[in-house]
Design an enzyme around this catalytic site. Structure first.
Site, PDB file in Angstrom:
ATOM      1  N   ASN A 121       7.418   6.521  53.044  1.00 15.25           N
ATOM      2  CA  ASN A 121       8.325   6.061  51.985  1.00 15.25           C
ATOM      3  C   ASN A 121       8.315   7.004  50.775  1.00 15.25           C
ATOM      4  OD1 ASN A 121       8.637   3.985  53.728  1.00 15.25           O
ATOM      5  ND2 ASN A 121       7.603   2.427  52.477  1.00 15.25           N
ATOM      6  N   HIS A 167      53.815  14.053  32.730  1.00 14.03           N
ATOM      7  CA  HIS A 167      54.585  13.308  33.757  1.00 14.03           C
ATOM      8  C   HIS A 167      55.214  14.258  34.785  1.00 14.03           C
ATOM      9  CE1 HIS A 167      54.418   9.880  30.876  1.00 14.03           C
ATOM     10  NE2 HIS A 167      54.638  10.851  29.996  1.00 14.03           N
ATOM     11  N   SER A 288      52.991  29.406  60.056  1.00  9.94           N
ATOM     12  CA  SER A 288      53.384  28.296  60.921  1.00  9.94           C
ATOM     13  C   SER A 288      53.689  28.857  62.295  1.00  9.94           C
ATOM     14  CB  SER A 288      54.620  27.609  60.336  1.00  9.94           C
ATOM     15  OG  SER A 288      55.345  26.969  61.361  1.00  9.94           O
ATOM     16  N   LYS A 294      57.084  30.579  56.848  1.00  2.69           N
ATOM     17  CA  LYS A 294      56.110  29.746  56.151  1.00  2.69           C
ATOM     18  C   LYS A 294      54.849  30.515  55.760  1.00  2.69           C
ATOM     19  CE  LYS A 294      56.150  25.690  55.499  1.00  2.69           C
ATOM     20  NZ  LYS A 294      56.170  24.574  56.428  1.00  2.69           N
ATOM     21  N   GLU A 301      44.996  22.646  50.494  1.00  2.00           N
ATOM     22  CA  GLU A 301      45.173  21.276  51.008  1.00  2.00           C
ATOM     23  C   GLU A 301      43.849  20.708  51.497  1.00  2.00           C
ATOM     24  OE1 GLU A 301      49.457  21.032  52.988  1.00  2.00           O
ATOM     25  OE2 GLU A 301      48.379  22.843  53.553  1.00  2.00           O
TER      26      GLU A 301
HETATM   27  N1  ARG Z   1      13.236   8.196  58.171  1.00  2.00           N
HETATM   28  C1  ARG Z   1      12.930   7.306  57.098  1.00  2.00           C
HETATM   29  C2  ARG Z   1      13.986   7.385  56.005  1.00  2.00           C
HETATM   30  O1  ARG Z   1      14.706   8.317  56.031  1.00  2.00           O
HETATM   31  C3  ARG Z   1      11.608   7.628  56.518  1.00  2.00           C
HETATM   32  C4  ARG Z   1      10.922   6.497  55.855  1.00  2.00           C
HETATM   33  C5  ARG Z   1      10.557   5.483  56.854  1.00  2.00           C
HETATM   34  N2  ARG Z   1       9.681   4.514  56.332  1.00  2.00           N
HETATM   35  C6  ARG Z   1       9.359   3.407  57.001  1.00  2.00           C
HETATM   36  N3  ARG Z   1       8.563   2.600  56.441  1.00  2.00           N
HETATM   37  N4  ARG Z   1       9.878   3.134  58.160  1.00  2.00           N
HETATM   38  O2  ARG Z   1      14.113   6.520  55.156  1.00  2.00           O
END
Ligand code: ARG
Length: 474
Positions: A121, A167, A288, A294, A301
């Site tokens: 995390n 405008h 084109s 063209k 675009e």
């Molecule tokens: N691949 C996960 C993400 O991108 C990584 C973190 C995953 N954490 C967990 N507790 N499963 O968020």
């Protein structure tokens, strides 16, 4: 969809697999895996692991021998990825586990110590911040380069007269250089927003662990510093659950996108036979297959259209994040694709815009001729009535309206009316009114601060060069 729902694919090596008996379904593997897109975080992931490992050893949490083995192993992994020899495995979900798994194959048990006092995390939040920091810096360089092209063009066209629009109707004559400098201002704000985003993203989540911090005596300041962050993030829950930095990036990127898109819309109009103000170089035009005459502004675009992707990316992540309880949720794995796609799109759009403008040519004669159309100097005439005859502006507006009507009935421009005809509307009008009816005099007279006069534009271009080209967005 080729996935077999019943296929059991869990490997015995699955890193979190300790308490699981049954295998994971093929569908689960497919929906869960992020390796196809997060492999591009490999360099950041390895840098984060090296900093973490060095800190762990410094704090006496792992031995120097394990540290050395881990650092050398990570270098080998890095080499394998860079040389295309690394096999990414969806069964190992993401870049973090792919790298750690390979590390354990290369160095054995020591690899298992790397994940002490961290979690995926805080790891993923760190990786993404590092990656975005690089992207923001690259985008800033691109925007600066584009500003430089605009400033060069503004100097070249400080006195080139063109119709100004509101405008999309002819309003008042302006100078082309002034028009270009408007974009320099927009891009300046864009760089400012990216710079703000960079400042706020430059905090290090590493060491927040899963959500609550850790009981190991880690030194978060040391890791933060090693990775070039300004500070460790101050709250472990926030560290792993925050994606504001990605949203800020996407928001800032979407605004850059709409600026580029507005410019592209103008270029597309200007390159049409009806306007014929501009011409893109061959290298940015396409033909084109059926209409030989063209010359299509496809690149313009596409930049206009790709802005839609950037706006979509912002909406996508805003929607993912709304309503997520603290701290981490797997929902947040969905942050990466919009971020990568928006960054990549933005980088190519800035490059294409820069290339287009560098090679474009502008037809000053055609613009000048058009600037005189549509009674573009009517405001100058009204201003003359105010300045010379001391008529209140509202009254002057009315008199000018009558003169425009007269010219319209006669099918000519204001400057083609005779002084007698003008006198039939306002008897005090004199010959010298004609001076203000030329488009050159019109733009020259607009010399208020920020106005369009050629002299203002030359000065503003020089000022922009000093202000923006020395500016360090990073
Ligand atoms: N691949 C996960 C993400 O991108 C990584 C973190 C995953 N954490 C967990 N507790 N499963 O968020």
């Amino acid at each position: 969809m080729t996935t077999e729902p019943t296929k059991k694919t869990r490997k015995t090596s699955t890193i979190w697999g300790g308490r699981f008996g049954a295998g994971v379904s093929g569908v689960m593997e497919k929906i869960n895996a992020s390796i196809d897109f997060d492999k591009r975080l490999y360099a950041e992931d390895i840098a984060g692991s090296k900093a973490h490992c060095t800190m762990l050893a410094h704090q006496g949490i792992i031995s120097p021998e394990d540290r050395d083995a881990i650092l050398a192993g990570l270098d080998r992994v890095s080499g394998e990825i860079e040389e295309g020899r690394f096999t990414f495995d969806a069964g190992l979900e993401d870049i973090h586990m792919n790298i750690e798994h390979r590390l354990s194959e290369l160095i054995g048990d020591a690899a298992g110590r790397l994940h002490t006092a961290r979690s995926r995390n805080d790891q993923v939040a760190t990786d993404l911040r590092l990656w975005l920091r690089g992207a923001v810096d690259e985008i800033d360089r691109g925007l600066r380069g584009l500003q430089e092209v605009f400033i060069d063009l503004a100097e070249e066209h400080a006195a080139t007269v063109m119709p100004g629009f509101t405008h999309l109707q002819t309003a008042q004559p302006v100078t082309l250089g002034h028009h270009f400098l408007a974009y320099v201002e927009m891009l300046g704000r864009d760089r400012g927003r990216m710079g703000d985003c960079r400042k706020r993203l430059n905090e290090c989540p590493l060491g927040a662990a899963a959500l609550a911090g850790t009981s190991f005596p880690i030194d978060r300041h040391m890791t933060a510093e090693a990775l070039g962050f300004d500070t460790p993030s101050r709250n472990s829950l926030d560290a792993v659950s925050d994606r504001d930095f990605a949203l800020e990036f996407l928001g800032s990127g979407a605004i850059v996108g709409i600026h580029l898109s507005r410019l592209m819309e103008e270029l597309i109009l200007w390159c049409s036979a009806q306007f014929a103000f501009a011409r893109l170089s061959d290298s940015y035009s396409t033909g084109s297959s059926i209409m030989p005459q063209k010359r299509n502004p496809d690149a313009a675009e596409l930049v206009r259209a790709k802005t839609g992707r950037m706006i979509g990316a912002l909406n996508s992540l805003l929607t993912v994040m709304k309503g997520l309880p603290l701290a981490y949720g797997k929902d947040m794995q969905e942050d990466k694709e919009p971020v990568f796609d928006a960054a990549e799109t933005l980088i190519i759009c800035i490059a294409a815009t820069t290339g287009m403008l560098k090679g474009a040519t502008f037809d000053a004669q055609r613009m000048r001729a058009d600037a005189g159309q549509g009674f573009a100097t009517a405001t100058d005439l009204a201003d003359w009535l105010v300045r010379v005859l001391k008529v209140p502006f509202r009254k002057a507006h009315q008199i000018t309206g009558n003169l425009v009507k007269l010219a319209e009935d006669r099918g000519c421009g204001l400057e083609d009316l005779s002084v007698e005809e003008m006198k039939s509307v306002e008897s005090r009008i004199r010959e010298d009114i004609f001076q203000v009816l030329s488009v050159e005099n019109s733009v020259k007279s607009r010399n208020s601060y920020g106005g369009t006069s050629p002299r203002n534009v030359s000065e503003a271009a020089a000022e922009a060069r000093r202000r923006y080209l020395a500016m360090d967005g990073g």
